[in-house]
Design a protein around this motif. Structure first.
Motif, mmCIF file in Angstrom:
data_model
loop_
_atom_site.group_PDB
_atom_site.id
_atom_site.type_symbol
_atom_site.label_atom_id
_atom_site.label_comp_id
_atom_site.label_asym_id
_atom_site.label_seq_id
_atom_site.Cartn_x
_atom_site.Cartn_y
_atom_site.Cartn_z
ATOM 1 N N ARG A 1 -14.353 5.418 13.876
ATOM 2 C CA ARG A 1 -14.551 7.455 14.533
ATOM 3 C C ARG A 1 -14.786 8.292 13.120
ATOM 4 N N THR A 2 -14.972 7.620 11.884
ATOM 5 C CA THR A 2 -14.695 8.526 11.216
ATOM 6 C C THR A 2 -16.381 9.407 10.108
ATOM 7 N N GLY A 3 -15.838 10.506 9.309
ATOM 8 C CA GLY A 3 -17.411 10.522 8.401
ATOM 9 C C GLY A 3 -16.864 11.668 7.872
ATOM 10 N N TYR A 4 -18.116 12.065 6.330
ATOM 11 C CA TYR A 4 -17.463 12.548 5.790
ATOM 12 C C TYR A 4 -18.946 13.851 6.303
ATOM 13 N N VAL B 1 -16.089 2.308 23.424
ATOM 14 C CA VAL B 1 -16.547 3.296 21.644
ATOM 15 C C VAL B 1 -16.013 4.929 22.605
ATOM 16 N N SER B 2 -16.286 5.562 23.948
ATOM 17 C CA SER B 2 -16.165 6.221 24.032
ATOM 18 C C SER B 2 -14.507 7.224 24.004
ATOM 19 N N SER B 3 -13.846 5.762 23.877
ATOM 20 C CA SER B 3 -12.798 6.873 24.080
ATOM 21 C C SER B 3 -11.977 6.340 22.282
ATOM 22 N N LEU B 4 -12.749 6.512 21.679
ATOM 23 C CA LEU B 4 -11.886 5.683 20.449
ATOM 24 C C LEU B 4 -12.462 7.387 19.321
ATOM 25 N N ARG B 5 -10.484 7.353 19.340
ATOM 26 C CA ARG B 5 -10.143 8.836 18.933
ATOM 27 C C ARG B 5 -10.583 9.072 17.255
ATOM 28 N N TYR B 6 -10.732 10.324 17.414
ATOM 29 C CA TYR B 6 -11.457 10.471 15.858
ATOM 30 C C TYR B 6 -10.201 10.051 14.865
ATOM 31 N N TYR B 7 -11.007 9.498 13.698
ATOM 32 C CA TYR B 7 -9.980 8.430 13.001
ATOM 33 C C TYR B 7 -9.492 7.332 13.110
ATOM 34 N N ALA B 8 -10.014 6.077 14.227
ATOM 35 C CA ALA B 8 -10.118 5.289 14.850
ATOM 36 C C ALA B 8 -10.895 4.394 14.713
ATOM 37 N N LEU C 1 0.684 -1.117 -0.063
ATOM 38 C CA LEU C 1 0.126 -0.441 0.385
ATOM 39 C C LEU C 1 0.601 1.531 0.183
ATOM 40 N N ASP C 2 1.632 1.121 0.069
ATOM 41 C CA ASP C 2 3.212 2.397 0.476
ATOM 42 C C ASP C 2 3.785 2.950 -1.301
ATOM 43 N N PHE C 3 3.865 1.870 -2.204
ATOM 44 C CA PHE C 3 3.991 1.460 -3.067
ATOM 45 C C PHE C 3 2.484 2.186 -3.924
ATOM 46 N N ALA C 4 1.417 2.194 -3.672
ATOM 47 C CA ALA C 4 0.291 1.603 -4.278
ATOM 48 C C ALA C 4 -0.858 3.374 -3.882
ATOM 49 N N LEU C 5 -0.134 3.731 -3.186
ATOM 50 C CA LEU C 5 -1.059 5.452 -2.539
ATOM 51 C C LEU C 5 -0.345 6.607 -2.603
ATOM 52 N N VAL C 6 -0.681 7.595 -2.272
ATOM 53 C CA VAL C 6 0.413 8.673 -2.327
ATOM 54 C C VAL C 6 0.408 8.877 -0.989
ATOM 55 N N GLY C 7 -0.095 8.663 0.279
ATOM 56 C CA GLY C 7 0.165 8.700 1.625
ATOM 57 C C GLY C 7 0.239 7.496 1.902
ATOM 58 N N ARG C 8 1.504 6.735 3.567
ATOM 59 C CA ARG C 8 2.234 5.728 3.928
ATOM 60 C C ARG C 8 1.766 5.581 4.153
ATOM 61 N N ALA C 9 1.062 4.339 4.015
ATOM 62 C CA ALA C 9 0.058 3.421 4.599
ATOM 63 C C ALA C 9 0.982 3.236 5.864
ATOM 64 N N GLY C 10 2.139 2.956 5.618
ATOM 65 C CA GLY C 10 3.075 1.288 6.849
ATOM 66 C C GLY C 10 2.972 2.336 8.015
ATOM 67 N N ILE C 11 2.677 3.491 8.198
ATOM 68 C CA ILE C 11 3.675 4.571 9.317
ATOM 69 C C ILE C 11 2.042 4.803 9.907
ATOM 70 N N ILE C 12 0.960 3.833 9.727
ATOM 71 C CA ILE C 12 -0.542 4.149 9.695
ATOM 72 C C ILE C 12 0.132 3.105 11.870
ATOM 73 N N GLU C 13 -0.596 3.393 12.683
ATOM 74 C CA GLU C 13 -0.528 2.643 13.292
ATOM 75 C C GLU C 13 -1.545 1.620 13.963
ATOM 76 N N ALA C 14 -2.057 0.520 14.116
ATOM 77 C CA ALA C 14 -2.989 -1.004 14.200
ATOM 78 C C ALA C 14 -3.880 -0.199 14.380
ATOM 79 N N GLY C 15 -5.457 0.549 14.264
ATOM 80 C CA GLY C 15 -6.603 0.569 15.052
ATOM 81 C C GLY C 15 -6.504 2.323 14.143
#
Lengths: 385, 127
Positions: free
Chosen positions: A190-193, A168-175, A66-80
């Motif tokens: 915890r995402t949306g549009y 759920v209450s402690s879930l961070r935004y974009y987690a 995914l690091d190769f396929a996408l413009v962002g770095r998937a590899g540095i996203i933490e699990a969760g």
């Protein structure tokens, strides 16, 4: 062939107007799109987003792939955690904007726009060849239900099993996390549009109906409103979020769209391995910096994305021409009367010379030039954000 | 299914006219429930002014919702004698009561219009 959401019967029973959107028959509104919009800004709204594409990439090579396929770095996203990103063509044009969820060390889920899902699956598959991973298109088997708005947390807390309330209450935004609803686990993010706090539930299609009913039941005391695509569009526009096919396309790079931040080009200090579109995006980044420094130097056809606000009542719409005293300088990509702000808002591509906040421009609204002023994006930001 | 009252006449552009149009008659016009449902919440109405001449089949105003914009075609040729200011001030009336409080214009017709549709013919278009 038209595709159908597992919730279509429920939409019909709720009185929805269904329209074909990206090949899917989906609710555009239930009764009042304005009321639906307001509900999300002030209380909570429930959306069926089962048309979105879900692509799972799994295996020890998934992060590198995914690091190769996408413009962002998937590899540095933490699990969760999750990240807004894009998939670009070799020439830097945007194939789609995506949210990448890292579900585990070797497991990612990519959420793509319905209109692009098949193309994105194909591209990711091709780009992942040679990496030790598997690409699974889960779109047809996955339903997506979103609860959005300032009261979303309260509703979602009431939906999950007691043991998962604090999760759920402690879930961070974009987690995201696996939580259980009626003893069965599903993925909650915890995402949306919409520009509001909110949650998205990913579940197998045979559980979507129960989840939907539960959200309505638990949300009823808090006035949850079922919301269609019309409200979703005005909500995302107020929040300054781009929509593929409008602000984003193969013809524009993320830098023209003002979203260069999602592209990790790498630097001598922070090198990154090659990714698709790297060379072209490097040039696009340099071009954009040059335009920012000296807008006069930008070629005639240079374009950057801006926000526009009007004081009149007529709204600029997609495709309308934008004028400066010298003549046509760009085109509107999305526009609507903003329900929250009470005046017309729009996004447009214009020449960099006219992109400074406060610049007065005119939009040709069906033959009459109406004044609009360049404004900072987003138009609306939720309180306490 | 949108309501299509039997006693009204219609255009294929989704306007309604009360009564038959003959020269000299003052008719009331509006837009149909089908049109208001298709547009969604209407937030802006632009209408001609009292005294303006309008022509059958020609654009005389526009209706704008959050999602879309639609032109208003005059169903008759004549002179505008009254404009529903309440609807211009509060366009949501159109979504609530398209055939009653949501009337748009009164027009003194200068010619008969034999091309209007009856309820059955209009229903066939929107079905």
């Amino acid at each position: 062939m038209t595709r159908h959401s597992p919730l279509e019967d429920r939409h019909s029973a709720l009185g929805a107007s269904l329209i074909e959107f990206a090949g899917w028959l989906m609710p555009v509104r239930y009764s009042s799109d304005l009321a639906e919009h307001v509900a999300v800004r002030t209380g909570a709204g429930l959306f069926d987003l089962s048309h979105m594409g879900e692509i799972v990439v799994t295996g020890p090579g998934a992060a590198d792939a995914l690091d190769f396929a996408l413009v962002g770095r998937a590899g540095i996203i933490e699990a969760g955690r999750a990240k807004y990103t894009m998939i670009c063509a070799e020439d830097g044009g945007v194939i789609d904007d995506l949210v990448a969820y890292r579900l585990g060390a070797d497991r990612f889920m990519i959420v793509a726009n319905a209109s692009n899902a098949d193309v994105v699956v194909g591209e990711i598959r091709q780009r992942c060849q040679g990496f030790e991973c598997e690409v699974l298109d889960e779109s047809a088997r996955t339903a997506l239900v979103a609860v959005q708005g300032p009261l979303a947390l309260k509703i979602v807390e009431a939906m999950v099993d007691p043991g998962d309330v604090s999760l759920v209450s402690s879930l961070r935004y974009y987690a995201s996390a696996t939580a259980s609803v009626d003893g069965k686990s599903l993925l909650i993010a915890r995402t949306g549009y919409t520009g509001e706090d909110g949650f998205e539930f990913f579940c197998p299609i045979d559980r979507a109906g129960h989840l939907w009913d539960l959200a309505l039941e638990k949300g009823a005391p808090m006035g949850i409103a079922v919301c269609g695509l019309a409200a979703r569009d005005t909500l995302r526009l107020e929040a300054g979020m781009p929509l593929y096919g409008h602000e984003l396309s193969l013809e524009r790079t993320p830098f023209e769209a003002g979203l260069g931040r999602v592209v990790r080009l790498g630097s001598p200090e922070k090198p990154r391995a090659e990714f698709v579109g790297q060379a072209a995006l490097g040039e696009a980044a340099a071009r954009r910096s040059a335009w920012n420094e000296d807008p006069e130097s930008a070629p005639e056809d240079a374009r950057v994305l801006i926000g526009l606000e009007g004081e009149g009542r007529r709204s600029a719409r997609e495709g309308y021409a934008v004028f400066a005293t010298e003549g046509a300088v760009g085109q509107v990509t999305s526009g609507a009367p903003s329900p929250t702000l009470g005046h017309p808002i729009a996004m447009a591509y214009v020449h960099p010379k006219y992109s400074a906040v406060g610049t007065h421009l005119k939009v040709d609204i069906r033959g009459r030039h109406e004044e609009m002023v360049v404004s900072a994006l987003p138009f609306y930001q939720r309180p306490n954000y | 299914m949108a309501n299509i009252p039997d006693e009204l006449r219609y255009t294929d552009e989704h306007e309604w006219v009360s009564g038959d149009v003959s020269a000299g008659a003052v008719v009331t016009i509006g837009i149909t429930e089908y049109a208001t449902a298709a547009l969604g919440d209407i937030v802006y109405v632009e209408a001609p002014a009292v005294g303006d001449t309008v022509k059958a089949g020609e654009v005389c105003g526009e209706l704008e919702s959050t999602k879309a914009v639609s032109e208003l075609y005059s169903p008759v040729t004549g002179v505008v004698t009254e404009v529903n200011q309440a609807v211009l001030d509060a366009p949501e009336i159109l979504n609530r009561d398209a055939y009653g409080d949501g009337w748009l214009l009164k027009i003194k017709a200068s010619a008969a219009n034999t091309k209007l549709l009856n309820a059955e013919q209009y229903a066939a278009i929107v079905d």
